[in-house]
Design a protein around this motif. Structure first.
Motif, PDB file in Angstrom:
ATOM      1  N   UNK A 131       0.827  -1.208   0.000  1.00 54.22           N
ATOM      2  CA  UNK A 131       0.000   0.000   0.000  1.00 54.22           C
ATOM      3  C   UNK A 131       0.857   1.252   0.000  1.00 54.22           C
ATOM      4  N   UNK A 132       0.458   2.235  -0.805  1.00 58.02           N
ATOM      5  CA  UNK A 132       1.134   3.521  -0.845  1.00 58.02           C
ATOM      6  C   UNK A 132       2.532   3.475  -1.385  1.00 58.02           C
ATOM      7  N   UNK A 133       2.845   2.506  -2.249  1.00 55.44           N
ATOM      8  CA  UNK A 133       4.207   2.357  -2.764  1.00 55.44           C
ATOM      9  C   UNK A 133       4.157   2.126  -4.265  1.00 55.44           C
ATOM     10  N   UNK A 134       4.951   2.894  -4.996  1.00 51.80           N
ATOM     11  CA  UNK A 134       5.063   2.704  -6.437  1.00 51.80           C
ATOM     12  C   UNK A 134       5.984   1.524  -6.713  1.00 51.80           C
ATOM     13  N   UNK A 135       5.480   0.542  -7.445  1.00 48.03           N
ATOM     14  CA  UNK A 135       6.276  -0.648  -7.713  1.00 48.03           C
ATOM     15  C   UNK A 135       7.374  -0.358  -8.721  1.00 48.03           C
ATOM     16  N   UNK A 136       8.553  -0.969  -8.565  1.00 49.93           N
ATOM     17  CA  UNK A 136       9.607  -0.812  -9.571  1.00 49.93           C
ATOM     18  C   UNK A 136       9.191  -1.486 -10.874  1.00 49.93           C
ATOM     19  N   UNK A 137       9.821  -1.088 -11.942  1.00 45.10           N
ATOM     20  CA  UNK A 137       9.434  -1.555 -13.284  1.00 45.10           C
ATOM     21  C   UNK A 137       9.389  -3.073 -13.418  1.00 45.10           C
ATOM     22  N   UNK A 138      10.359  -3.838 -12.914  1.00 42.90           N
ATOM     23  CA  UNK A 138      10.282  -5.298 -13.116  1.00 42.90           C
ATOM     24  C   UNK A 138       9.048  -5.941 -12.503  1.00 42.90           C
ATOM     25  N   UNK A 139       8.413  -5.279 -11.512  1.00 40.21           N
ATOM     26  CA  UNK A 139       7.274  -5.874 -10.832  1.00 40.21           C
ATOM     27  C   UNK A 139       5.942  -5.229 -11.185  1.00 40.21           C
ATOM     28  N   UNK A 140       5.972  -4.116 -11.907  1.00 42.17           N
ATOM     29  CA  UNK A 140       4.738  -3.380 -12.172  1.00 42.17           C
ATOM     30  C   UNK A 140       3.750  -4.187 -13.016  1.00 42.17           C
ATOM     31  N   UNK A 141       4.268  -5.083 -13.864  1.00 40.75           N
ATOM     32  CA  UNK A 141       3.387  -5.898 -14.701  1.00 40.75           C
ATOM     33  C   UNK A 141       3.549  -7.391 -14.451  1.00 40.75           C
ATOM     34  N   UNK A 155       3.219 -11.127 -12.571  1.00 43.37           N
ATOM     35  CA  UNK A 155       2.168 -11.882 -11.876  1.00 43.37           C
ATOM     36  C   UNK A 155       2.752 -12.920 -10.922  1.00 43.37           C
ATOM     37  N   UNK A 156       4.023 -13.248 -11.084  1.00 45.71           N
ATOM     38  CA  UNK A 156       4.684 -14.203 -10.195  1.00 45.71           C
ATOM     39  C   UNK A 156       5.953 -13.568  -9.651  1.00 45.71           C
ATOM     40  N   UNK A 157       6.421 -14.079  -8.519  1.00 45.56           N
ATOM     41  CA  UNK A 157       7.667 -13.594  -7.931  1.00 45.56           C
ATOM     42  C   UNK A 157       8.830 -13.990  -8.846  1.00 45.56           C
ATOM     43  N   UNK A 158       9.633 -13.024  -9.288  1.00 42.88           N
ATOM     44  CA  UNK A 158      10.731 -13.354 -10.207  1.00 42.88           C
ATOM     45  C   UNK A 158      11.842 -14.127  -9.510  1.00 42.88           C
ATOM     46  N   UNK A 159      12.655 -14.783 -10.323  1.00 38.87           N
ATOM     47  CA  UNK A 159      13.797 -15.517  -9.783  1.00 38.87           C
ATOM     48  C   UNK A 159      14.866 -14.574  -9.251  1.00 38.87           C
ATOM     49  N   UNK A 160      15.050 -13.436  -9.926  1.00 41.35           N
ATOM     50  CA  UNK A 160      16.075 -12.476  -9.508  1.00 41.35           C
ATOM     51  C   UNK A 160      15.605 -11.063  -9.805  1.00 41.35           C
ATOM     52  N   UNK A 161      16.174 -10.111  -9.077  1.00 38.64           N
ATOM     53  CA  UNK A 161      15.873  -8.694  -9.251  1.00 38.64           C
ATOM     54  C   UNK A 161      17.147  -7.893  -9.049  1.00 38.64           C
ATOM     55  N   UNK A 162      17.361  -6.870  -9.891  1.00 40.10           N
ATOM     56  CA  UNK A 162      18.464  -5.955  -9.673  1.00 40.10           C
ATOM     57  C   UNK A 162      18.118  -5.029  -8.509  1.00 40.10           C
ATOM     58  N   UNK A 163      19.063  -4.869  -7.569  1.00 43.90           N
ATOM     59  CA  UNK A 163      18.832  -4.106  -6.358  1.00 43.90           C
ATOM     60  C   UNK A 163      19.649  -2.816  -6.353  1.00 43.90           C
ATOM     61  N   UNK A 164      19.265  -1.911  -5.435  1.00 50.01           N
ATOM     62  CA  UNK A 164      20.020  -0.681  -5.203  1.00 50.01           C
ATOM     63  C   UNK A 164      20.651  -0.656  -3.816  1.00 50.01           C
ATOM     64  N   UNK A 165      20.230  -1.542  -2.933  1.00 46.74           N
ATOM     65  CA  UNK A 165      20.814  -1.648  -1.598  1.00 46.74           C
ATOM     66  C   UNK A 165      20.854  -3.106  -1.183  1.00 46.74           C
ATOM     67  N   UNK A 166      21.870  -3.480  -0.407  1.00 43.73           N
ATOM     68  CA  UNK A 166      21.986  -4.871   0.041  1.00 43.73           C
ATOM     69  C   UNK A 166      22.305  -4.891   1.535  1.00 43.73           C
ATOM     70  N   UNK A 167      21.948  -5.996   2.175  1.00 46.28           N
ATOM     71  CA  UNK A 167      22.285  -6.230   3.574  1.00 46.28           C
ATOM     72  C   UNK A 167      23.438  -7.208   3.698  1.00 46.28           C
ATOM     73  N   UNK A 168      23.837  -7.454   4.927  1.00 43.59           N
ATOM     74  CA  UNK A 168      24.992  -8.320   5.170  1.00 43.59           C
ATOM     75  C   UNK A 168      24.646  -9.654   5.775  1.00 43.59           C
TER      76      UNK A 168
END
Length: 448
Positions: free
Chosen positions: A353-363, A365-378
């Motif tokens: 809710x209240x969040x604009x989806x990034x382009x790979x997810x905007x259209x 229907x299933x959870x993708x295998x991989x996504x390009x990120x802008x931040x990572x954890x350790x």
């Protein structure tokens, strides 16, 4: 009648009998040499023989138990004179199939007051199927009030010196200790907590804690990085489970072929799970959105963004949003892989809710295998070693694009994209790319 003269009886003989003669030729037992059995009995009855036998048994038992003959501190630190050579321009021949690798992987873990987790940490690393001689393990203990450092040395010595690990030694194990919370520090934001339980996740503690973690990670990286290392795998000490083929699977994604294939950093989805519930843990794996970019435009350079707190939203899309809440309904026979396909509609909070989806997810229907990120954890992150060597470390202060520690590190990695093409474009071979795996899980302690 005259009697015949009698011959006197023969005298007892004392003539020498050769050693080769049989003992039965001796007619007088008193001059017969003692047998071997008698000699052994006499030797064993001597006090000096008994003392020598006791010492032999004692030393032999101590050697078998590793009490003597083990390497000490000087041998840990000194390796002799060597010549080290590495020509990075030639590269390495690598194989794409699981289990067929010849690159060195350095596993790194900063620890603090981790005595209750450290045995399990070593146990999980032991279960990895990547060739043991190609694995280096490096640990940095800082600001601890328990026996974390001493226990780490005990577990490291056991694996490198004990007979039970013969044939299963690691390429190298390094254990360091360095404190960063100096008394009287002028840093007013220094983290003074014990770094255990829920206390370390309080919002007010985050900036100070990230500063300490940034120093710890960078110190450990600079101390442990050796010329033969090709990849660095960062792991949290309080992970409770991951797939034995974790290294191979992350390497498979990092080396993927194709225009959009490959990455410099690959992270799985770090989650927690009970017998009937599942949820996200590491919320530092995120993607920028138009809303988050607009918010950042109004921040000062010293402002720091922290993910995962409702009172301080960043408007980014989090990899945690792709974690189902029911493991039984979403997991395949492999407990580390989600079913394929995994419908987005099956997620508990979808769409966010209240969040604009990034382009790979905007259209999608299933959870993708991989996504390009802008931040990572350790929590778990595989990093190409050349990225670290070129200066992508873990900033403690000042922040890099409003981020500290692993998220600041991600911004430094993204800066490498510019060498591969236009500004912001992912370079060839995944240059500067941060890749997240939404459907591949590692499991963290719920309150770790």
């Amino acid at each position: 009648m005259l009697h015949a003269k009698r011959r006197p009886p023969p005298l007892p003989t004392t003539r020498f009998v050769p050693a080769s003669s049989s003992p039965s030729t001796y007619k007088d037992k008193d001059i017969r040499p003692p047998s071997i059995r008698v000699r052994l009995q006499r030797a064993c009855a001597k006090p000096t023989t008994l003392v020598a036998a006791f010492l032999l048994v004692f030393v032999g038992t101590a050697w078998l138990l590793g009490l003597v003959g083990s390497r000490g501190e000087k041998v840990r630190l000194g390796g002799g004179l060597k010549v080290v050579a590495r020509d990075w321009s030639r590269g390495l021949e690598t194989a794409g199939a699981l289990g067929a690798y010849n690159e060195t992987v350095l596993i790194l873990c900063p620890m603090r007051n981790a005595i209750e987790h450290i045995w399990h940490f070593f146990h999980l690393v032991d279960t990895l199927t990547y060739p043991r001689h190609l694995v280096h393990l490096a640990i940095l203990v800082s600001d601890s009030s328990d026996r974390t450092y001493a226990r780490a040395l005990e577990l490291a010595d056991e694996r490198q010196y004990s007979r039970s690990y013969r044939g299963r030694r690691y390429g190298r194990i390094s254990v360091f200790q360095q404190d960063f919370a100096a008394t009287g520090s002028s840093d007013t934001g220094a983290y003074a907590g014990a770094n255990v339980g829920k206390e370390r996740h309080e919002y007010d503690a985050q900036i100070g804690r990230r500063k300490a973690l940034g120093k710890s990670r960078t110190w450990l990286l600079n101390s442990a990085m050796a010329p033969e290392v090709d990849w660095a795998l960062w792991l949290d000490v309080d992970l409770v489970d991951y797939e034995p083929t974790l290294v191979e699977r992350l390497l498979e994604h990092a080396r993927a072929e194709g225009p959009a294939g490959g990455a410099d950093v690959v992270v799985p989805n770090c989650v927690w799970k009970t017998y009937n519930e599942m949820g996200a843990y590491d919320r530092n794996n995120w993607i920028e959105t138009p809303d988050s970019l607009a918010m950042k435009a109004n921040l000062s350079s010293s402002d720091v963004l922290i993910e995962g707190y409702k009172d301080h939203p960043t408007h980014r899309f989090n990899l945690a949003s792709l974690v189902p809440s029911d493991p039984a309904a979403s997991l395949s026979s492999n407990p580390y892989l989600a079913l394929s396909p995994l419908p987005l509609s099956s997620l508990q909070h979808w769409p966010p809710s209240g969040l604009t989806l990034p382009t790979p997810l905007s259209s999608a229907t299933v959870v993708p295998t991989s996504l390009s990120l802008d931040g990572v954890g350790g929590c778990a992150a595989l990093v190409r070693a050349s990225v670290h060597r070129e200066g992508a470390i873990f900033p403690a202060w000042p922040p890099v694009d409003h981020q500290l520690e692993t998220e600041g590190f991600a911004q430094l990695v993204k800066a490498l994209r510019r060498t591969g093409g236009a500004d912001g474009e992912v370079g060839p071979g995944g240059r500067g790319r941060l890749l997240g795996l939404p459907r591949y899980y590692v499991y963290h302690g719920l309150y770790g």
